[in-house]
Design an enzyme around this catalytic site. Structure first.
Site, PDB file in Angstrom:
ATOM      1  N   HIS A 244      14.006 -72.357-152.645  1.00  0.00           N
ATOM      2  CA  HIS A 244      14.570 -71.763-153.868  1.00  0.00           C
ATOM      3  C   HIS A 244      14.017 -72.442-155.118  1.00  0.00           C
ATOM      4  O   HIS A 244      14.704 -72.518-156.137  1.00  0.00           O
ATOM      5  CB  HIS A 244      16.109 -71.844-153.871  1.00  0.00           C
ATOM      6  CG  HIS A 244      16.729 -71.452-152.572  1.00  0.00           C
ATOM      7  ND1 HIS A 244      17.071 -70.153-152.265  1.00  0.00           N
ATOM      8  CD2 HIS A 244      17.045 -72.193-151.469  1.00  0.00           C
ATOM      9  CE1 HIS A 244      17.590 -70.103-151.053  1.00  0.00           C
ATOM     10  NE2 HIS A 244      17.577 -71.320-150.541  1.00  0.00           N
TER      11      HIS A 244
ATOM     12  N   SER B  67      -8.855 -72.653-174.151  1.00  0.00           N
ATOM     13  CA  SER B  67      -8.274 -71.653-175.039  1.00  0.00           C
ATOM     14  C   SER B  67      -9.146 -71.529-176.281  1.00  0.00           C
ATOM     15  O   SER B  67      -9.662 -72.529-176.783  1.00  0.00           O
ATOM     16  CB  SER B  67      -6.863 -72.082-175.436  1.00  0.00           C
ATOM     17  OG  SER B  67      -6.482 -71.455-176.647  1.00  0.00           O
TER      18      SER B  67
ATOM     19  N   LYS C 286      -5.876 -76.983-174.539  1.00  0.00           N
ATOM     20  CA  LYS C 286      -5.537 -76.232-173.330  1.00  0.00           C
ATOM     21  C   LYS C 286      -6.563 -76.378-172.208  1.00  0.00           C
ATOM     22  O   LYS C 286      -7.749 -76.433-172.430  1.00  0.00           O
ATOM     23  CB  LYS C 286      -5.397 -74.729-173.640  1.00  0.00           C
ATOM     24  CG  LYS C 286      -4.199 -74.337-174.458  1.00  0.00           C
ATOM     25  CD  LYS C 286      -2.867 -74.716-173.843  1.00  0.00           C
ATOM     26  CE  LYS C 286      -2.601 -74.058-172.524  1.00  0.00           C
ATOM     27  NZ  LYS C 286      -2.392 -72.613-172.645  1.00  0.00           N
TER      28      LYS C 286
ATOM     29  N   GLU D 217      -4.909 -68.021-161.344  1.00  0.00           N
ATOM     30  CA  GLU D 217      -4.179 -66.875-161.897  1.00  0.00           C
ATOM     31  C   GLU D 217      -4.813 -65.559-161.459  1.00  0.00           C
ATOM     32  O   GLU D 217      -4.117 -64.578-161.184  1.00  0.00           O
ATOM     33  CB  GLU D 217      -4.153 -66.957-163.427  1.00  0.00           C
ATOM     34  CG  GLU D 217      -3.249 -68.075-163.923  1.00  0.00           C
ATOM     35  CD  GLU D 217      -3.351 -68.268-165.433  1.00  0.00           C
ATOM     36  OE1 GLU D 217      -3.729 -67.330-166.149  1.00  0.00           O
ATOM     37  OE2 GLU D 217      -3.064 -69.388-165.890  1.00  0.00           O
TER      38      GLU D 217
ATOM     39  N   GLN E  16     -13.702 -39.036-148.967  1.00  0.00           N
ATOM     40  CA  GLN E  16     -14.715 -39.738-149.742  1.00  0.00           C
ATOM     41  C   GLN E  16     -14.084 -40.851-150.581  1.00  0.00           C
ATOM     42  O   GLN E  16     -14.763 -41.789-150.986  1.00  0.00           O
ATOM     43  CB  GLN E  16     -15.424 -38.724-150.646  1.00  0.00           C
ATOM     44  CG  GLN E  16     -16.546 -39.276-151.470  1.00  0.00           C
ATOM     45  CD  GLN E  16     -17.362 -38.155-152.092  1.00  0.00           C
ATOM     46  OE1 GLN E  16     -18.075 -37.445-151.395  1.00  0.00           O
ATOM     47  NE2 GLN E  16     -17.225 -37.970-153.393  1.00  0.00           N
TER      48      GLN E  16
HETATM   49  N1  ARG Z   1     -19.960 -38.142-149.397  1.00  0.00           N
HETATM   50  C1  ARG Z   1     -19.159 -37.656-148.332  1.00  0.00           C
HETATM   51  C2  ARG Z   1     -18.057 -38.667-147.985  1.00  0.00           C
HETATM   52  O1  ARG Z   1     -18.155 -39.745-148.397  1.00  0.00           O
HETATM   53  C3  ARG Z   1     -20.011 -37.440-147.138  1.00  0.00           C
HETATM   54  C4  ARG Z   1     -19.470 -36.412-146.217  1.00  0.00           C
HETATM   55  C5  ARG Z   1     -19.550 -35.099-146.833  1.00  0.00           C
HETATM   56  N2  ARG Z   1     -19.237 -34.086-145.887  1.00  0.00           N
HETATM   57  C6  ARG Z   1     -19.007 -32.852-146.283  1.00  0.00           C
HETATM   58  N3  ARG Z   1     -18.730 -31.998-145.367  1.00  0.00           N
HETATM   59  N4  ARG Z   1     -19.037 -32.511-147.539  1.00  0.00           N
HETATM   60  O2  ARG Z   1     -17.102 -38.373-147.322  1.00  0.00           O
END
Ligand code: ARG
Length: 508
Positions: A156, A277, A283, A290, A322
């Site tokens: 604590h 600082s 400082k 941090e 993606q």
């Molecule tokens: N740039 C795409 C990704 O990172 C690659 C796969 C794309 N596939 C598709 N069917 N458009 O997922």
């Protein structure tokens, strides 16, 4: 070049579409993995009789040229290169002509990108683990040299019982050992090749996913093509591992901030690992610690962000996936910086063990020992607790030093008062895993053994003795692995020299 122009006539893609959908700006980092994936695929096609030896030779040569161009920075990305897969295929086709048009036989970017990402994650996690191990080595070294120095242990945020400095440092070391173990487990689980799953359902062509899996160093192939192209559990797990690791580094960082404050005064930072600082000349700030704390917010954000992206997705591939890349890339980059920074900070800082002892040597820090001493005289613990609590209360209320009251108490007396002497309480923490010199000596040996085993499973080269690390007042910080930044530059990202030591299954 688009990869699907047949269906789309001649019309140009809109700027808006290209801007939103492109991933080349970040996924070019996958180029080494994409090339590895394509090499294995080409060899697999040749084995299956879908490419002649000559065609396969031309494709492999073109892939090597692309690899060189990327490595030396001469690879010319073109405006239509939507992602790294498109860019590599386009260039291979420019170099290899007709043979290039056969590269994507039986393969989709969906299984390709999943394969690339697994290769990347496997390597990146190993690199993170090596960074953790470097920090653990510093913790071990500092624990060893801390000897019998002790400081208050807190619960604590109130002083509770003195603990050896080595014990406190190794508490962080053990948390990091679990991180290394978690990374090893994640790497084992992700060690499955999705290549051969095609767009989502496999193919009519005679591919051999088992063979390419082995060729790529995976320990097995996917069992279900739909799962293979839509699974990003491994990215989420990697982000979780990094988020937990970050959480440990953040807690450690928080303590370094406290310890280096004038209020605590337990730690003096080396100038090379502290900041000043712009306004206040006196400082000296613990910005590294941090940021270990601050950047961890971002690491946690990457995990929750990806889980939110994934949670609504129907099978199989969706473009949402993606969005797995930037959080992963950023998470590994940031945590590696934190690891290196904290290793350097710790290796070069000076502990003020006298300030620690002063803070720990208040007589009341032996109150628990008084209660346990009474237990050894036969008193039930609850009674002993109450008795000592009463004496402490008396001491506070009447402002009489605790030792005086203890010495005068009929149930306590001179033998008991000796327990309140400076340095005595910590020496009495004798139980296994406890904070005193006996168990800590055992613990240091066990920690060193775990660390050695982890260093072996992650192919860390031995630095000889731990004293090879930088020490206070200068020297290079361990963990600042020169070159690691460059290896993350777009289009480069070579395999670390010792990555070969990490067999697909020989990692844990
Ligand atoms: N740039 C795409 C990704 O990172 C690659 C796969 C794309 N596939 C598709 N069917 N458009 O997922």
């Amino acid at each position: 070049m688009t990869l699907w122009q047949g269906r789309f006539g001649g019309s140009k893609q809109s700027e808006e579409l290209l801007t939103l959908t492109e991933s080349l700006s970040f996924d070019r980092r996958l180029a080494p993995d994409d090339i590895a994936c394509s090499r294995a695929h080409v060899l697999g096609l040749q084995r299956s009789g879908l490419l002649s030896e000559e065609e396969s030779g031309m494709l492999l040569a073109a892939l090597s040229t692309v690899e060189e161009e990327l490595a030396e920075g001469s690879f010319a990305f073109k405006p239509g290169d939507e992602d790294v897969h498109t860019a590599v295929e386009r260039r291979v086709t420019e170099i290899a002509g007709e043979a290039g048009a056969r590269l994507q036989t039986g393969r989709s970017r969906n299984d390709q990108v999943a394969t690339d990402m697994r290769l990347f994650t496997k390597r990146a996690l190993a690199e993170v683990a090596r960074g953790v191990i470097a920090l653990q080595e510093v913790l071990l070294e500092r624990a060893r040299e801390a000897g019998d120095s002790y400081l208050p242990g807190y619960t604590h945020m109130q002083r509770a019982q003195p603990v050896l400095l080595a014990h406190h440092l190794l508490a962080h070391g053990w948390a990091l050992a679990r991180d290394v173990d978690r990374i090893a487990a994640t790497r084992r689980r992700l060690d499955v090749s999705p290549l051969g799953a095609g767009a989502l359902a496999g193919t009519s062509l005679p591919l051999d996913p088992d063979w390419v899996a082995k060729e790529l160093g995976f320990s097995s192939r996917f069992e279900n093509s739909l799962d293979a192209v839509s699974d990003r559990d491994f990215v989420a797990e990697a982000l979780f591992d990094v988020a937990v690791l970050g959480t440990h580094l953040s807690r450690f960082g928080e303590e370094m901030v406290l310890w280096s404050s004038e209020e605590f005064g337990f730690l003096h930072l080396d100038d090379a690992y502290a900041t000043g600082s712009s306004m206040l000349p006196q400082k000296k700030n613990a910005d590294i610690a941090e940021l270990a704390r601050g950047k961890t917010g971002r690491l946690i954000g990457h995990l929750t962000g990806l889980l939110a992206t994934m949670k609504g997705l129907p099978l199989a591939y969706n473009r949402d996936l993606q969005e797995d890349k930037e959080p992963l890339f950023d998470a590994v980059d940031q945590v590696e910086r934190i690891l290196a920074g904290m290793a350097g900070l710790l290796a070069t800082a000076t502990f003020d063990t006298q300030a620690m002892a002063r803070a720990a040597d208040t007589p009341s820090s032996g109150a628990g020992d008084l209660a346990e001493w009474l237990v050894q005289q036969g008193m039930p613990f609850r009674r002993a607790h109450e008795l000592v609590g009463g004496v402490v209360r008396d001491s506070v209320q009447r402002r009489v030093p605790l030792p005086e009251l203890v010495a005068a108490h009929p149930a306590l007396g001179s033998e008991a008062v000796a327990l309140l002497e400076p340095g005595v309480p910590v020496s009495r923490r004798t139980s296994p895993g406890g904070a005193g010199p006996g168990p800590v000596a055992v613990q240091i040996d066990r920690f060193a053994a775990v660390l050695r085993a982890d260093a072996d499973r992650f192919g860390v080269k031995r630095s000889g003795s731990a004293t090879a690390h930088g020490t206070r007042g200068g020297g290079h910080a361990p963990g600042t692995r020169a070159g690691s930044r460059e290896s993350q530059a777009p289009g480069l990202g070579q395999e670390p020299a010792d990555a070969g030591a990490l067999g697909p299954s020989g990692t844990d």
